[in-house]
Design an enzyme around this catalytic site. Structure first.
Site, short mmCIF file in Angstrom:
data_model
loop_
_atom_site.label_atom_id
_atom_site.label_comp_id
_atom_site.label_asym_id
_atom_site.label_seq_id
_atom_site.Cartn_x
_atom_site.Cartn_y
_atom_site.Cartn_z
N ARG A 60 0.59 -1.31 -0.20
CA ARG A 60 0.16 0.02 0.17
C ARG A 60 0.83 1.34 0.04
NH1 ARG A 60 -3.24 2.90 3.49
NH2 ARG A 60 -2.28 1.95 5.41
N GLU A 73 -7.49 0.02 -0.73
CA GLU A 73 -8.27 0.99 0.09
C GLU A 73 -8.28 0.95 1.55
OE1 GLU A 73 -9.69 3.67 -1.09
OE2 GLU A 73 -9.69 3.31 -3.22
N ARG A 78 -8.17 -9.37 12.30
CA ARG A 78 -9.01 -10.11 13.23
C ARG A 78 -8.36 -11.14 13.89
NH1 ARG A 78 -12.48 -14.17 12.20
NH2 ARG A 78 -10.36 -15.03 12.29
N LYS A 80 -9.38 -14.20 16.29
CA LYS A 80 -10.49 -15.07 17.11
C LYS A 80 -10.07 -15.01 18.56
CE LYS A 80 -12.86 -18.73 14.74
NZ LYS A 80 -13.78 -17.73 13.93
N ALA A 89 -14.64 -25.23 17.64
CA ALA A 89 -13.75 -26.39 17.60
C ALA A 89 -15.27 -27.57 17.95
CB ALA A 89 -12.65 -26.42 18.61
N ASP A 107 -9.18 -20.09 10.41
CA ASP A 107 -9.48 -18.61 10.19
C ASP A 107 -9.39 -17.99 11.71
OD1 ASP A 107 -11.70 -19.79 11.36
OD2 ASP A 107 -13.20 -18.62 10.51
N HIS A 155 -11.38 -15.31 -1.10
CA HIS A 155 -10.74 -15.85 0.05
C HIS A 155 -9.52 -16.63 -0.07
CE1 HIS A 155 -14.85 -15.84 2.56
NE2 HIS A 155 -14.70 -14.65 1.85
N GLU A 174 -6.22 -16.22 7.42
CA GLU A 174 -7.41 -16.06 6.34
C GLU A 174 -7.52 -14.60 5.69
OE1 GLU A 174 -11.79 -17.53 6.57
OE2 GLU A 174 -11.70 -15.47 7.20
P1 GTP Z 1 -16.38 -20.21 8.43
O1 GTP Z 1 -17.75 -19.61 8.03
O2 GTP Z 1 -15.54 -19.35 8.97
O3 GTP Z 1 -16.50 -21.59 9.32
O4 GTP Z 1 -15.65 -20.59 7.17
P2 GTP Z 1 -15.82 -21.62 5.68
O5 GTP Z 1 -14.68 -22.63 5.93
O6 GTP Z 1 -17.39 -21.76 5.61
O7 GTP Z 1 -15.41 -20.74 4.97
P3 GTP Z 1 -15.76 -19.30 4.02
O8 GTP Z 1 -14.59 -19.12 2.90
O9 GTP Z 1 -17.16 -19.82 3.26
O10 GTP Z 1 -15.96 -18.23 4.95
C1 GTP Z 1 -14.99 -17.50 5.77
C2 GTP Z 1 -15.41 -16.24 6.30
O11 GTP Z 1 -16.08 -15.50 5.25
C3 GTP Z 1 -16.76 -16.15 7.12
O12 GTP Z 1 -15.84 -16.56 8.49
C4 GTP Z 1 -17.15 -14.70 7.08
O13 GTP Z 1 -16.34 -14.06 7.68
C5 GTP Z 1 -17.17 -14.55 5.62
N1 GTP Z 1 -18.16 -15.14 5.06
C6 GTP Z 1 -18.49 -16.21 4.32
N2 GTP Z 1 -19.93 -16.16 3.77
C7 GTP Z 1 -20.47 -15.35 4.29
C8 GTP Z 1 -21.58 -14.65 4.22
O14 GTP Z 1 -22.75 -15.04 3.56
N3 GTP Z 1 -22.01 -13.30 4.53
C9 GTP Z 1 -21.14 -12.51 5.20
N4 GTP Z 1 -21.33 -11.54 5.74
N5 GTP Z 1 -19.74 -13.15 5.30
C10 GTP Z 1 -19.55 -14.33 4.92
MG MG Z 2 -14.74 -17.67 9.78
#
Ligand code: GTP
Ligand code: MG
Length: 238
Positions: A60, A73, A78, A80, A89, A107, A155, A174
């Site tokens: 950046r 931008e 974060r 956990k 878990a 994550d 992601h 992540e």
């Molecule tokens: P977890 O939800 O963390 O268990 O992840 P996952 O293994 O299902 O992976 P995924 O890449 O789908 O999601 C990871 C992260 O992306 C989540 O923890 C959220 O921060 C974000 N995320 C995923 N789906 C959504 C959604 O539908 N809405 C929003 N607002 N955030 C999302």
């Molecule tokens: Mg998550």
């Protein structure tokens, strides 16, 4: 000490275990240990964030100094909490050992990068993935393939080496890379889902669907304007 919320979850789980004849006492002991170990280990994930954040900040700042425009931008990080880690878990299948939990939950450390333009989201991902000390473990492209609810974002789980006093630890981080419009939508969706849990009223569902389309359209329009600001970069080796 193990907070009340986790204790309640353990209690609930124990009843469940007791009904199938498993040993609830053993689970309680395992969880106490997991909780303790992660309280220390959590710091390593913060170091992982620090390492990747430095990389993002360097990009950046370099762009801001050298060019009149930066693809990044803003950046947010974060870490956990141990509580929500233990909660996750318990929610996910698998052993309740630190080792197993670290393998299935990626994550614990998170960085969210917001860009103005869709192509910049991919560009930032490429620049980071090209760095020799970052190993890309997984890529989920919810921009090319949005989730059913309209969620869009790029992601990546990357692994970064963290140099500790006695050993090097590979820490997964992540990365969520998205546009301002995607971020705006996701933050509203998150708040609504949180408020209504699984029971989002159909009219709000429809509003969100529509908002996702509008955000998508805005990104497409902005992308066309981007060409006027700065042409896509020419990659020079390395
Ligand atoms: P977890 O939800 O963390 O268990 O992840 P996952 O293994 O299902 O992976 P995924 O890449 O789908 O999601 C990871 C992260 O992306 C989540 O923890 C959220 O921060 C974000 N995320 C995923 N789906 C959504 C959604 O539908 N809405 C929003 N607002 N955030 C999302
Ligand atoms: Mg998550």
């Amino acid at each position: 000490d193990v907070p009340d919320r986790v204790r309640d979850m353990v209690a609930a789980r124990q009843q469940q275990l007791a009904t199938v004849g498993a040993d609830p006492q053993a689970l309680a002991e395992q969880l106490r240990q997991v909780f303790e170990e992660f309280t220390e280990l959590r710091m390593h994930y913060q170091f992982g964030i620090d390492e990747v954040l430095t990389k993002v900040e360097i990009l950046r700042k370099e762009f801001e100094q050298m060019h009149d425009y930066s693809p990044i931008e803003h950046v947010r990080t974060r870490l956990k909490s141990v509580e929500s880690l233990v909660e996750k878990a318990l929610r996910t299948e698998g052993e309740m050992t630190v080792r197993a939990i670290r393998e299935r939950i990626h994550d614990i450390a998170g960085i969210r990068i917001t860009c103005s333009f869709v192509s910049d989201a991919y560009w930032v991902a490429e620049m980071l993935a090209a760095q020799g000390d970052l190993e890309v473990l997984t890529v989920k492209d919810y921009i090319a393939s949005p989730k059913a609810n309209g969620y869009r974002s790029l992601h990546l789980i990357v692994r970064v080496p963290v140099y500790l006093s006695t050993h090097v630890e590979q820490v997964p981080v992540e990365l969520q890379i998205r546009t301002i419009a995607m971020d705006f939508w996701a933050s509203v969706e998150h708040k609504l889902s949180y408020k209504y849990e699984r029971n989002l009223p159909p009219e709000l569902r429809a509003e969100l669907d529509d908002a996702a389309r509008v955000a998508d359209d805005l990104d497409a329009r902005m992308e066309r304007l981007r060409g006027e600001i700065r042409p896509m970069p020419v990659h020079e080796g390395s």
